[in-house]
Every structure is written in C-alpha cells, then in structure tokens.
Design an enzyme around this catalytic site. Structure first.
Site, PDB file in Angstrom:
ATOM      1  N   LYS A   1      -1.935  74.459  66.953  1.00  0.00           N
ATOM      2  CA  LYS A   1      -1.412  73.240  67.587  1.00  0.00           C
ATOM      3  C   LYS A   1      -1.684  73.242  69.088  1.00  0.00           C
ATOM      4  O   LYS A   1      -2.093  72.237  69.671  1.00  0.00           O
ATOM      5  CB  LYS A   1       0.092  73.125  67.308  1.00  0.00           C
TER       6      LYS A   1
ATOM      7  N   GLY B  26       2.286  64.074  51.678  1.00  0.00           N
ATOM      8  CA  GLY B  26       1.685  62.962  50.935  1.00  0.00           C
ATOM      9  C   GLY B  26       2.737  62.103  50.251  1.00  0.00           C
ATOM     10  O   GLY B  26       2.680  60.863  50.306  1.00  0.00           O
TER      11      GLY B  26
END
Lengths: 428, 428
Positions: free
Chosen positions: B207, B16
């Site tokens: 993934k 972030g």
C-alpha cells in the site's frame, strides 16, 4: 501538449495570492497532474497597487470583476472575493453566462444561491466547484461527493470554524475568558474585525448547508440550519463540561431520517477523549458516516493562504482533467427539498441556570423539569453569589420538545434569575 | 438517460459480494451520482454454488476470469480476486487489451506490476483505478491524487494494516502476548490463515509503495520499501514504550528529499497522545503533508466488505463521470525512478537487548554505542533471568548508519546474548 487551461482570478486577498503562488511555484507539477498547462491570464482586485508578495505583471488587469468574468480569453473564473451577493455573485453569474467554469471559495454565496448557480452552470455545461468553501485544505467536498458517493450518507458532522475552535480551546486550556481570547484571535488574524459570522456560527452553518446538500442530495437549505453561536459559552460551562468528561465545541451535525433533514450548528458537549473532543486550535475536522463505509474522519487546516489555495487548485486540476459534473453530486433538478427535522433524536443536555438562593428553589426547579418529562442524571449547585446560586444539570436523553417545554417553564419562574442555557451532548 | 455503465466482476469473495450489494441496494443513487445507470452484466468466481447472500441469477457467469475479461458486453472489469500474479494479472491484462477500464482492490498486483499496467491502460485509453487497494474505505487515493494534487507532497505516513494494529492494540490493552492475539485475530477473521503478509508488513508495504508513487510522481518501487514485521515486538517492548509515553505501531513512512525516496514500513514508536498513537483496533489512518496545505489526516475502516466495496464503487462512479486520467496522477511515462534513500533523517531509537549478567557488561555496551556515535538518552536494566539481563536504551537522534554500526558491533559482542532490536521513534 494539449491546450493550456486558462484562469481568471477575481480577488487577490490571502487566498488569491496563495493561488498565484501555487501556479507560479508548481507549473510543471500542475501540468503533469492536470494533463495540460495551467495559466493565469487575467486578474481583478479592489486595489491594484497593494503589495501581495507575488508578481502580477504578466497578467491582464481588470478593475471590475464582472468585466473580468466577461473576458473571452480564459476558461475558468476563480471567484475569491467573498460576500454572499454583490460583485462575487455578479461575477460568477457573468462567468457562467459566458460559458466559463467557476471555482469559488465563497460559502456564503453558495449557501444562499447554490441551487440557482448549480442549475445555471449545468444548463451552460460548465463546472461549479467549491472545495475551498468548506474546511479549507481538507478535501472534504471531494471525499463526500466522490470518495463516498456509493454510500447512502447517514450523518455529516464536524468542527468547521477554526476561529471558534481556537477560542474554545484557549478558554479551556488557559482559563481565559471569551472576550480576552476573541481579542487575541483578532490580533492573530484568526478572527475578522466583525467576528459575528464566525462566533455566531453563521460561517460554519454555511459550510454545513453545503455538505448536507452534497451528502443527502437535497437543495441547499441554509435557512434550515439551526444556528447558535459560542458567545454565550462561559468559562463556567467549559470547566463543568471538562469536569464531567466533555469538551464544548461548535459542532455541525447534518443527518437524514424519516422525519427529514436535520441541520444544526451549535455549541455541543463531546467526550474529551473523542477525536472531536481532542481537536485543538484552528484545525477543522469532519466525520462522515455512510451505510456501507461506516465512519470516516478527516482533519486538517481549516483556513489560511496555503490550505485554501490548495483546495482551489484541486478544483482547477479536476476541471483540467475534464471533470465537469454537477455541483452537488447529482443533477440540480434532482435535488429534493427535504422537510426540516429539528433535533429528531433524543439527547442528553447540559443545563446551566442561575437560581434564587432561597429554601425550596431547587425542589421547584427539579419538579418543573420532571413534569415536562426531563429526567436529571447529575446536578450541581454552587455557593451563591449575591443571592444567585449557579446550578448545573445534566439530563438523561430527552426529546428537544420536552427540553424546550422545560426551558420555557423555567424561564418564566421567578426562582430562575436568567434564561437557562442548554447545550446538547452529542454522540460522536 | 445516457447509456448504462456495464460492469464485469472477477471475484466474489467478501469484497465482490459487497459490490453486488451496493449495486443492488443503491441503483437510483448510483445513477444520479454517476450520471448514468450502473449495471452488472457478468461475474466470475472460483465456486459458482457458494452462498454469498446476494442474487446472481441476473448476471452471466464465467468460470474463467480471463474469459470474463474478454467478453464484449461490459465496460469496466472489477478485479477483486487478489494475488500478485496468476488469474488476477491475466484478467486485468485481458481487460485492458480489449479496451475495458479496470478497477482493482489488488495492492500486491499493483505493487509489482503497477507501472506496466498503468502504461498499458494509458496506451489503450482506459482507466486503471485502485482506491480499494489502500486503506479500505478511506478515500485516500483520491485525497492524495486529486484533493492535494496542487501540492508538492513532502511525506505520506500511516497505519495501513488493520490486522497488525489490532494485534498491537490488544497486546497493549490486555497484556496478552503476540501469539495469543494473533490466534484470536485469525478466529475473528481479521488475519489470514497464513498471516505472514499482514504481520510481516508486506501487505502494508504494498500500500505504501502505491501511495508513494501517487504522491511523489515516481515509479512504483515496492522492492525499495524497507519492510519489517511486528513479530519481533514483545509485551516487554510495548510496556516500556508505554511507560516512556509511546505506542508501537506498524508505521509506513514515505518521504522525498534530495537524497531520494525513502520508504519504510516498520514498527515504530509514536507518542501515546498523537492521532496515530491513539489509533486502536483495525482502523487505518493516513497523514499527508503537502507544501501548501500542510498536514492533513484521514481515518476510517481499513478493511471489510462494506468499506472496501464503497471504495471500489467510488472508482466505478468516477469512470461513469468520465474520469479516465492516468493511474498514478501523472502520465506513466513521466513517472521517475527515484534513487532510494534509507532513513535519510536522524531519529531517536528504542533499543532492546539481552545482556550477559556480569560486572562491566553495561560499561562495554555503553562504550560501544558511544564509539559508534550513538548517544544514550535513557537506559533501563532489569533483574536478570538466568544470567541474562534485559536492557532497554532510548537514544538521542542518530543517523541510521551510526545505529547500524552500533547494532553490528553489539551483535558481535559476547556480552550481548541476542541480536539487539531497534525501533525508530517517529516524529508525527
């Protein structure tokens, strides 16, 4: 189901035939991934009768690619003819003018007319896409223009001509000389009958100019690419480089600095154990450095029917999905004309020259280099052949200006029997 | 200038903070490439006061990520909190429900709820994108889902967990044992305090499940990934593998055959001189094989602030450009539930076991292997340590069924002092 996306194909050589095969093989897959069916409507090529291994009966035929481009029954022109001007350019212009999207594999055309074509496409609200124009099947235009788009791009670097890499790999691996391997590459279909675009570095320079524009937000500046072919690279150079831990590659480097945009497509030395040093055969590789992402590396087949057609159809699918952005990642009007910077950074160089075999020659050469500010890190001289002694120098990092000064001076000395050759050692 | 694209960020950890830095650093670049300004409107995180190296004063603050997601003053929620359920899932669901696009780096959440979220996003007409969830800064979701979209994908393979690759690289390079290197990785911030998701292979399996869904047009099937961690890999294994020309990597392989979808995330042997074998440290690499393009290879930083934020912002730019396609490359309703195929192809295996040091033991083991149809290519037995003799076998290609039969039988023999370990030798 939404309306199909309709294609017109100009050019049915290797790439065009590959595109037809994909459309015919993967109709369902393309419809699912593109969100709508993909249909070929009309085609054009020089010879209608030629056997291409694909059925063309279902498509309208045009002898003239410009007439094809002007038809009103399809949405996207695939320009797969090649050639920087002539019919390819005329067809693309006609397609844009009549409100069609354009997908092209034509690096030469875009290297020369990319800015004008990008402006025209934007003005008309159509896409101009060219994934297949650079590094064949590797989706590098997409990676650079979209995948890494949030980065300030620092450097784009790569081996982008499979023919040259094949020739250099074979010379190194087998000790075969340039002419022999070139002839073999032509026989295998890797090199054109006129190989000058490939081995002269022009084809790869076209590609580099496109990646630079996309990466740096600059106007395509093909004329600003410092281009040098592989035809002066000898077995001697390859052997000495190998011995010092390097491979010789036709390497493209584009970087942006305060001095401006530097674009080079020249034979360079790269470490044997680097990803680029290990790259063998017709494979292409591109490395992109961004300020947030760091270094990323892409490798794959740089040419051929399947890989190139895969890239063409990726562009078609993007258009099917509605991706109609500007050709070079930012509005054409915003692309800047960056000043040209030649070899902005210092680098080590490999020098090869032929010296007159007489007492004092080496001292004079060494003194000339030193006086021009070029410092020697390694030197090798070999047994003379008929009065000429081959000499190899590896310099410490030096500016290109100092090197050019030294090369000029050496070239003018009677002790130097040929124009010295310099190859940059690239940091990868 | 068109309307800005407005972002709400849930989660201000490493990723972030990196996203905020990109938006603040590259405002002009993002506006040019996205076709409109990109603006952060509101943020949310667990601790408001924590120093993050970025100014947050200009943005509205929410303590609750779900309240953030429900605000009506932005267009795209960036979900950068992590966690497969809980606040991350709730925030994403709230964002979709209120008509916002979602960009997430959360592989665990998508591995478990990807299908439902993709359906919800499609029904609401918003994007759900996750480039940062797989292989960090490498734009592999884009390459696979768009760049190679015209291909029938045959195999996706790669090293997708930097922590594991760091540990295996350091063990190999320095001869340091697993526990020591793991502790060091934790100190360097490469591994979490609870490393089980990394070293257990779960993170990488998340993934792989996403790439498989994207590549093969199947529903995300994380439970179908055969997952094995690196914690049983010893220095002995690494040394023997190296000696036989292999490196051990935590390797993900997803492939589609008539038998169904095979998904494995397990320690495998790959040739030392292959691109995957040479991959060192925290770098990730993914290889994709398509029916037209052939094999393409992608390499870059798999984690970290800059690379992951670069991937998040690439998704944001795509949304700015209007790319609102389905999350897994084709409409969610069209994704198929493929049957699971376990190790469909034959492979060579590396076997390590500890044998009772007594006459006839080796003959019994060899006979057991032979009777189960597993043929031995190489065998090494070592000096015994306290009555136990380590033995290493390299088999000829064998089916997984035969191997499992042999392993079960060996495990039940009194001559075999531990459960034998088997590592597949992968063809790369």
């Amino acid at each position: 189901m939404t309306n199909p996306l309709r294609l017109g194909i100009a050019g049915l050589g290797t790439v065009g035939a590959g595109v037809v095969k994909i459309v015919q093989t993967h109709a369902d897959l393309l419809a699912a991934r593109g969100g709508r069916p993909i249909r070929i409507v009309a085609v054009s090529a020089r010879s209608r009768g030629r056997e291409r291994g694909v059925a063309l009966d279902a498509y309208a035929w045009e002898d003239d690619p410009v007439a094809l481009a002007r038809r009103d029954d399809f949405d996207v022109l695939l320009e797969l003819m090649g050639g920087e001007d002539g019919p390819a350019k005329a067809a693309v212009e006609a397609a844009i003018e009549t409100g069609k999207h354009v997908v092209t594999a034509n690096k030469a055309m875009l290297a020369h007319h990319g800015q004008a074509m990008a402006e025209a496409a934007e003005a008309r609200g159509v896409a101009l896409r060219y994934e297949a124009a650079v590094a064949g099947g590797i989706p590098i235009v997409k990676a650079l223009g979209e995948g890494l788009a949030a980065n300030g791009i620092r450097r784009v670097m790569g081996v982008m001509n499979g023919t040259c890499n094949y020739i250099l790999t074979e010379m190194q691996a087998r000790g075969a000389d340039y002419a022999e391997v070139l002839e073999e590459a032509q026989r295998l279909g890797y090199a054109e009958a006129d190989p000058s675009f490939d081995v002269g570095g022009v084809d790869a320079a076209h590609k580099l100019a496109l990646l630079a524009a996309l990466g740096f937000g600059t106007r395509v500046d093909f004329a600003g690419v410092q281009t040098e072919g592989i035809d002066r690279v000898t077995l001697t150079d390859i052997a000495h480089a190998e011995d010092m831990g390097y491979r010789i590659k036709l390497l493209g480097v584009a970087s942006m600095s305060e001095a401006g945009l530097e674009q080079r497509m020249t034979p360079c030395l790269v470490p044997v154990d680097s990803a680029l040093g290990r790259l063998a055969g017709v494979t292409n590789a591109v490395m992109v450095e961004g300020d947030f992402v760091g270094a990323t590396h892409y490798e794959g087949p740089g040419a051929g029917e399947g890989p190139t057609a895969s890239a063409v159809m990726a562009d078609v699918l993007d258009i099917a999905r509605g991706l109609i952005g500007p050709a070079f990642g930012a509005p054409a009007a915003s692309l800047t004309a960056a000043p040209r910077a030649a070899d902005a950074g210092a680098a080590a160089y490999y020098l090869r020259m032929s010296l007159h075999d007489a007492p004092g020659t080496l001292a004079k050469v060494a003194a000339a280099l030193g006086e021009e500010g070029v410092s020697i890190r390694q030197m090798r001289q070999y047994d003379h052949e008929g009065g000429a002694a081959p000499a190899i120098f590896m310099t410490h990092p030096t500016s290109r200006a100092a090197l050019d000064g030294a090369l000029g001076r050496l070239g003018g000395m009677k002790e130097c029997l040929d124009q010295p050759m310099a190859l940059r050692v690239e940091t990868v």
